[in-house]
Scaffold this motif. Structure first.
Motif, mmCIF file in Angstrom:
data_model
loop_
_atom_site.group_PDB
_atom_site.id
_atom_site.type_symbol
_atom_site.label_atom_id
_atom_site.label_comp_id
_atom_site.label_asym_id
_atom_site.label_seq_id
_atom_site.Cartn_x
_atom_site.Cartn_y
_atom_site.Cartn_z
ATOM 1 N N MET A 19 -3.282 -6.767 4.807
ATOM 2 C CA MET A 19 -2.284 -6.306 3.876
ATOM 3 C C MET A 19 -0.906 -6.555 4.483
ATOM 4 O O MET A 19 -0.718 -6.391 5.678
ATOM 5 N N THR A 20 0.023 -6.955 3.642
ATOM 6 C CA THR A 20 1.417 -7.103 4.042
ATOM 7 C C THR A 20 2.221 -6.154 3.178
ATOM 8 O O THR A 20 2.131 -6.198 1.953
ATOM 9 N N VAL A 21 2.989 -5.277 3.826
ATOM 10 C CA VAL A 21 3.750 -4.256 3.109
ATOM 11 C C VAL A 21 5.217 -4.399 3.505
ATOM 12 O O VAL A 21 5.551 -4.367 4.685
ATOM 13 N N TYR A 22 6.080 -4.564 2.510
ATOM 14 C CA TYR A 22 7.521 -4.637 2.742
ATOM 15 C C TYR A 22 8.126 -3.284 2.419
ATOM 16 O O TYR A 22 7.880 -2.732 1.345
ATOM 17 N N THR A 23 8.922 -2.753 3.359
ATOM 18 C CA THR A 23 9.456 -1.405 3.201
ATOM 19 C C THR A 23 10.898 -1.316 3.674
ATOM 20 O O THR A 23 11.383 -2.178 4.395
ATOM 21 N N GLU A 24 11.539 -0.231 3.267
ATOM 22 C CA GLU A 24 12.785 0.163 3.901
ATOM 23 C C GLU A 24 12.386 0.808 5.222
ATOM 24 O O GLU A 24 11.265 1.294 5.371
ATOM 25 N N ASN A 25 13.262 0.800 6.193
ATOM 26 C CA ASN A 25 12.954 1.377 7.499
ATOM 27 C C ASN A 25 13.313 2.857 7.495
ATOM 28 O O ASN A 25 14.463 3.215 7.712
ATOM 29 N N GLN A 26 12.330 3.710 7.211
ATOM 30 C CA GLN A 26 12.568 5.144 7.098
ATOM 31 C C GLN A 26 11.656 5.923 8.028
ATOM 32 O O GLN A 26 10.487 5.571 8.208
ATOM 33 N N ILE A 27 12.183 6.991 8.570
ATOM 34 C CA ILE A 27 11.410 7.872 9.449
ATOM 35 C C ILE A 27 10.278 8.507 8.650
ATOM 36 O O ILE A 27 10.471 8.968 7.533
ATOM 37 N N GLY A 28 9.085 8.535 9.231
ATOM 38 C CA GLY A 28 7.939 9.190 8.608
ATOM 39 C C GLY A 28 7.105 8.304 7.710
ATOM 40 O O GLY A 28 6.003 8.683 7.318
ATOM 41 N N LEU A 29 7.589 7.103 7.382
ATOM 42 C CA LEU A 29 6.839 6.237 6.472
ATOM 43 C C LEU A 29 5.527 5.775 7.102
ATOM 44 O O LEU A 29 4.495 5.761 6.441
ATOM 45 N N LEU A 30 5.548 5.421 8.369
ATOM 46 C CA LEU A 30 4.330 4.980 9.051
ATOM 47 C C LEU A 30 3.259 6.058 8.977
ATOM 48 O O LEU A 30 2.097 5.778 8.674
ATOM 49 N N ASN A 31 3.645 7.301 9.194
ATOM 50 C CA ASN A 31 2.702 8.412 9.112
ATOM 51 C C ASN A 31 2.128 8.549 7.703
ATOM 52 O O ASN A 31 0.922 8.734 7.538
ATOM 53 N N ARG A 32 2.974 8.432 6.683
ATOM 54 C CA ARG A 32 2.486 8.569 5.304
ATOM 55 C C ARG A 32 1.530 7.434 4.942
ATOM 56 O O ARG A 32 0.544 7.655 4.230
ATOM 57 N N ILE A 33 1.801 6.238 5.429
ATOM 58 C CA ILE A 33 0.889 5.114 5.169
ATOM 59 C C ILE A 33 -0.434 5.340 5.887
ATOM 60 O O ILE A 33 -1.506 5.135 5.313
ATOM 61 N N ALA A 34 -0.379 5.787 7.139
ATOM 62 C CA ALA A 34 -1.614 6.056 7.895
ATOM 63 C C ALA A 34 -2.462 7.125 7.221
ATOM 64 O O ALA A 34 -3.694 7.042 7.201
ATOM 65 N N ILE A 35 -1.823 8.129 6.638
ATOM 66 C CA ILE A 35 -2.553 9.199 5.942
ATOM 67 C C ILE A 35 -3.325 8.644 4.743
ATOM 68 O O ILE A 35 -4.442 9.084 4.459
ATOM 69 N N ILE A 36 -2.754 7.677 4.055
ATOM 70 C CA ILE A 36 -3.453 7.064 2.912
ATOM 71 C C ILE A 36 -4.790 6.487 3.358
ATOM 72 O O ILE A 36 -5.801 6.632 2.678
ATOM 73 N N PHE A 37 -4.818 5.864 4.531
ATOM 74 C CA PHE A 37 -6.057 5.292 5.056
ATOM 75 C C PHE A 37 -7.006 6.379 5.560
ATOM 76 O O PHE A 37 -8.205 6.333 5.286
ATOM 77 N N SER A 38 -6.479 7.359 6.284
ATOM 78 C CA SER A 38 -7.354 8.387 6.858
ATOM 79 C C SER A 38 -7.997 9.260 5.788
ATOM 80 O O SER A 38 -9.153 9.648 5.931
ATOM 81 N N ARG A 39 -7.296 9.533 4.693
ATOM 82 C CA ARG A 39 -7.894 10.326 3.607
ATOM 83 C C ARG A 39 -9.095 9.623 2.992
ATOM 84 O O ARG A 39 -10.008 10.268 2.490
ATOM 85 N N ARG A 40 -9.071 8.302 3.013
ATOM 86 C CA ARG A 40 -10.171 7.524 2.444
ATOM 87 C C ARG A 40 -11.190 7.108 3.502
ATOM 88 O O ARG A 40 -12.089 6.331 3.231
ATOM 89 N N LYS A 41 -10.979 7.593 4.743
ATOM 90 C CA LYS A 41 -11.867 7.290 5.868
ATOM 91 C C LYS A 41 -11.988 5.777 6.102
ATOM 92 O O LYS A 41 -13.069 5.250 6.322
ATOM 93 N N ILE A 42 -10.831 5.092 6.032
ATOM 94 C CA ILE A 42 -10.778 3.648 6.267
ATOM 95 C C ILE A 42 -10.142 3.404 7.621
ATOM 96 O O ILE A 42 -9.043 3.896 7.908
ATOM 97 N N ASN A 43 -10.852 2.671 8.464
ATOM 98 C CA ASN A 43 -10.376 2.367 9.805
ATOM 99 C C ASN A 43 -9.382 1.208 9.770
ATOM 100 O O ASN A 43 -9.646 0.175 9.158
ATOM 101 N N ILE A 44 -8.251 1.391 10.411
ATOM 102 C CA ILE A 44 -7.270 0.323 10.549
ATOM 103 C C ILE A 44 -7.618 -0.453 11.813
ATOM 104 O O ILE A 44 -7.613 0.110 12.912
ATOM 105 N N GLU A 45 -7.960 -1.735 11.661
ATOM 106 C CA GLU A 45 -8.313 -2.581 12.801
ATOM 107 C C GLU A 45 -7.088 -2.851 13.663
ATOM 108 O O GLU A 45 -7.166 -2.813 14.877
ATOM 109 N N SER A 46 -5.965 -3.185 13.031
ATOM 110 C CA SER A 46 -4.704 -3.348 13.754
ATOM 111 C C SER A 46 -3.549 -3.176 12.782
ATOM 112 O O SER A 46 -3.706 -3.366 11.574
ATOM 113 N N MET A 47 -2.381 -2.798 13.347
ATOM 114 C CA MET A 47 -1.185 -2.627 12.521
ATOM 115 C C MET A 47 0.018 -3.086 13.337
ATOM 116 O O MET A 47 0.155 -2.726 14.500
ATOM 117 N N ASN A 48 0.839 -3.895 12.703
ATOM 118 C CA ASN A 48 2.059 -4.377 13.334
ATOM 119 C C ASN A 48 3.194 -4.123 12.363
ATOM 120 O O ASN A 48 3.054 -4.340 11.167
#
Length: 189
Positions: A1-30
């Motif tokens: 997945m490629t996600v374009y965002t504004e650079n805001q504090i807390g966004l990384l955490n909110r994106i990670a929560i979307i995956f963890s709620r669905r029990k989806i493992n992130i192989e890597s994130m850059n």
């Protein structure tokens, strides 16, 4: 997945929560700056079905700071990972054939100290894993690999998409607030 965002504090955490709620493992994130100033690009690697990834993209796009989320298969992108390998210098110095092996794997020395040497290479996961196997007999001390960085093959860049979006969906017009302007005049007197 490629996600374009504004650079805001807390966004990384909110994106990670979307995956963890669905029990989806992130192989890597850059995450890194993109070709547009002020816009960041996340490259997220997961192993899921197309249907699940489509739903995730839609869910991620609901975040206020997210401009667009795309999903691609490995065949639709050009990608690399970077890896570092630490080995004892004395063993490497004694073995002349190690230099030839490193050249075959496109590796180069980035740090040479009395007690250890660090090599660096880039490539696909299989390539960086193969060099681990090559260096293990020479006393591999430490190994680390970066997250995937990727470019979409059929893309003209997000800045072109952003221009198209601005032409078809113009932003709201600036509306002056006369009441606030009058209050500011009162406070400045």
């Amino acid at each position: 997945m490629t996600v374009y965002t504004e650079n805001q504090i807390g966004l990384l955490n909110r994106i990670a929560i979307i995956f963890s709620r669905r029990k989806i493992n992130i192989e890597s994130m850059n995450t890194s700056p993109s070709e547009i100033e002020g816009i960041h690009r996340f490259t997220i690697v997961i192993n899921e079905t197309e249907d699940v990834v489509r739903k995730l993209c839609r869910q991620i796009e609901k975040q206020v700071e997210v401009l667009k989320a795309y999903f691609n298969t490995n065949e639709e992108i050009i990608w690399q990972e970077m890896a570092l390998y630490k080995v004892p210098t004395e063993i490497i110095a004694e073995k002349v054939k190690v230099e030839r092996l490193l050249r075959q794997h496109g590796a180069r020395a980035v740090v040479i100290r009395k007690d250890y040497t660090v090599f660096e290479t880039t490539g696909q996961r299989e390539e960086t894993d193969n060099l681990v196997k090559v260096l293990e007999p020479f006393g591999l001390i430490e190994f680390v690999r970066s997250a995937r960085v990727a470019i979409i093959k059929a893309s003209n860049g997000f800045h072109e998409r952003l221009k198209e979006f601005e032409q078809t969906e113009p932003g709201e017009e600036l509306v002056e607030n006369e009441f606030l302007d009058k209050q500011q005049e009162v406070f400045t007197m």
